[in-house]
Design an enzyme around this catalytic site. Structure first.
Site, PDB file in Angstrom:
ATOM      1  N   ASP A  13      -4.887  33.618 113.579  1.00 53.78           N
ATOM      2  CA  ASP A  13      -3.441  33.537 113.318  1.00 53.78           C
ATOM      3  C   ASP A  13      -2.838  32.209 113.766  1.00 53.78           C
ATOM      4  OD1 ASP A  13      -3.603  36.221 112.453  1.00 53.78           O
ATOM      5  OD2 ASP A  13      -3.492  36.872 114.535  1.00 53.78           O
ATOM      6  N   LYS A  16      -3.815  28.865 109.790  1.00 52.19           N
ATOM      7  CA  LYS A  16      -4.859  28.164 109.015  1.00 52.19           C
ATOM      8  C   LYS A  16      -4.525  28.141 107.532  1.00 52.19           C
ATOM      9  CE  LYS A  16      -8.129  30.824 110.572  1.00 52.19           C
ATOM     10  NZ  LYS A  16      -7.389  31.536 111.601  1.00 52.19           N
ATOM     11  N   GLY A  40      -5.889  37.332 107.361  1.00 52.44           N
ATOM     12  CA  GLY A  40      -4.645  37.343 106.593  1.00 52.44           C
ATOM     13  C   GLY A  40      -4.085  35.943 106.582  1.00 52.44           C
ATOM     14  N   HIS A  41      -4.109  35.308 105.428  1.00 50.59           N
ATOM     15  CA  HIS A  41      -3.604  33.940 105.322  1.00 50.59           C
ATOM     16  C   HIS A  41      -2.316  33.932 104.514  1.00 50.59           C
ATOM     17  CE1 HIS A  41      -7.845  32.084 106.109  1.00 50.59           C
ATOM     18  NE2 HIS A  41      -7.287  32.584 107.180  1.00 50.59           N
ATOM     19  N   GLN A 223     -10.287  34.104 111.191  1.00 50.60           N
ATOM     20  CA  GLN A 223     -10.185  34.426 112.627  1.00 50.60           C
ATOM     21  C   GLN A 223     -10.144  33.127 113.436  1.00 50.60           C
ATOM     22  OE1 GLN A 223     -12.838  36.519 110.854  1.00 50.60           O
ATOM     23  NE2 GLN A 223     -11.002  37.603 110.276  1.00 50.60           N
TER      24      GLN A 223
END
Ligand code: IMP
Length: 425
Positions: A13, A16, A40-41, A223
């Protein structure tokens, strides 16, 4: 042209997605090499906000090849729904390629993830519940189902007949009596395979071919270093290697193909799930960072635990990943605070230490040693327009402080979620 690898330098988080999106503009191929839909991006473009769990972030650029490498674990149902929703927004997915060697997250992996967590009692990992750990367990135990199996019903049936009995036994031992029916799983996953077939290929051949041609290849990690199964806060980690070295095995390229490695570091620290977080701020300060930073998980919606920047962690990440450069994100979130603190070392059992200890028991006992810095005024996305020189002095002092502590240059500073809220030095 060699490859660039981008990884998270903290607990995930770090933002990225935004930096990958920024760098993807100049890349021909974007590759994911580990993790699954635990990631989750979030990307904000002029077309709106996009949230991806499995699709590489480069997918929003038409004409690029985006690759899901063999090191990723793929829940085909989730992937198909991401593909559908992107196409419904008018973005073609023709450039997507999926490794035939990637392992599949089956429904029973999600059941096992939940059951294993329940059996950990007070020692929960706090997983995302997406079946990531059980899917990687099966991969390493050689009991996995691969993408190559789901695109061929005969192979899929043979594979499931071989592995299902042990999966049922595993579930039963955790108090779950679910019967796993070969026919219905062949039907369900065969359908997913039919829908994904057009994207499936030997992606190592594709990526190496692109590198041979001189194409620029961007490898996007998921991650972060502190969630790496070897180097993170084990056992409160994910189940894959998240460090830059994993890019080679997870995409099928040799180490000499990589020229540049960039680490993404958030201006403060967050983590979701359980495990030690030395600089955590449990009171108002932590809540302020949570709210101002919108620190809620893209995948599970869980509130993230927040705290000051931890240079010991950033240095750990620099060493493990061989970082050439850092991208600093969310600098705007600390703007307007009374002051900013940074952890430069830990006190462990009366001794000052400069490295992350190997056990979580020791890390829990570590007391951060802080330096206090001046804060900077609040920032807006448009403040990026004037370039690095026009950013507030106190923010530039913060950048220099981090560079000195990490011994790596900060090349990108992000001051907002928008693509244009990005300053290159
Ligand atoms: P798992 O990857 O679902 O097995 O979860 C293991 C640990 O990694 C949990 O603490 C999760 O919250 C954390 N985790 C997994 N993926 C991410 C991510 O993309 N960002 C932040 N934390 C993550």
């Amino acid at each position: 042209m060699p490859a660039t690898v981008l990884i998270g330098a903290q607990w995930g988080d770090e933002g990225k997605g935004k930096i990958i999106d920024y760098l993807a503009a100049g890349a021909e191929v974007v590759v994911r090499f580990q993790g699954g839909n635990n990631a989750g991006h979030t990307i904000v473009t002029k077309d709106g906000t996009f949230k991806f769990h499995l699709l590489p972030s480069g997918i929003v650029y038409p004409g690029k090849a985006v690759v899901i490498g063999n090191g990723v674990v793929i829940d085909p149902k989730v992937l198909l729904s991401e593909i559908d929703s992107l196409e419904a927004r008018g973005f073609p997915t023709d450039g997507l390629r999926i490794s035939d060697r990637a392992n599949v997250i089956m429904g029973y992996h999600c059941m096992l993830d939940g059951a294993e967590e329940r059996h950990r009692g007070g020692k929960k990992v706090g997983t995302t519940g997406r079946g990531i750990g059980p899917a990687y367990q099966d991969k390493v135990a050689r009991s996995g189902v691969r993408i190559a199996h789901i695109v061929d019903r005969e192979l899929l049936r043979a594979r499931l007949e071989a592995v299902l009995p042990s999966k049922e036994r595993a579930l039963r031992s955790l108090g779950d009596d679910t019967r796993l029916d070969v026919n219905s799983l062949v039907e369900e996953y065969g359908r997913y395979g039919d829908a994904l077939k057009r994207y499936v290929t030997d992606t190592s051949v594709l990526v190496n071919g692109a590198l041979d041609r001189g194409a620029q290849v961007l490898m996007e990690g998921a991650q972060g270093t502190m969630l790496d199964v070897d180097h993170g806060t084990y056992p409160f980690t994910t189940s894959s290697n998240c460090v830059s070295g994993a890019a080679c095995a997870g995409a099928g390229i040799g180490p000499k193909r990589i020229l540049k490695i960039i680490g993404v570091v958030k201006a403060y620290t967050t983590r979701v799930g359980e495990g030690p977080l030395p600089t955590e701020q449990k009171g108002d300060l932590g809540r302020k960072m949570l709210e101002r930073g919108g620190e809620y998980g893209t995948t599970t919606g869980r509130a993230r635990r927040c705290g000051w920047l931890d240079i010991v962690v950033v240095r750990h990440a620099c060493r493990l990943n061989g970082l050439d450069a850092l991208a600093l994100t969310k600098a705007d979130v600390l703007g307007g605070m009374d002051e900013v603190q940074v952890c430069r070392a830990y006190m462990l059992d009366g001794k000052e230490i400069a490295n992350v200890p190997s056990t979580v028991e020791e890390l829990e006992r570590c007391e951060p040693v802080y330096d206090t810095l001046e804060s900077w005024p609040g920032l807006k996305a448009d403040d990026a327009k004037g370039g690095y020189g026009t950013l507030p002095r106190a923010l530039k002092d913060y950048v220099r402080y981090i560079e000195k502590g990490a011994r790596v240059k900060i090349e990108i500073v992000s001051i907002g979620p928008e693509r244009w809220a990005t300053v290159e030095r």
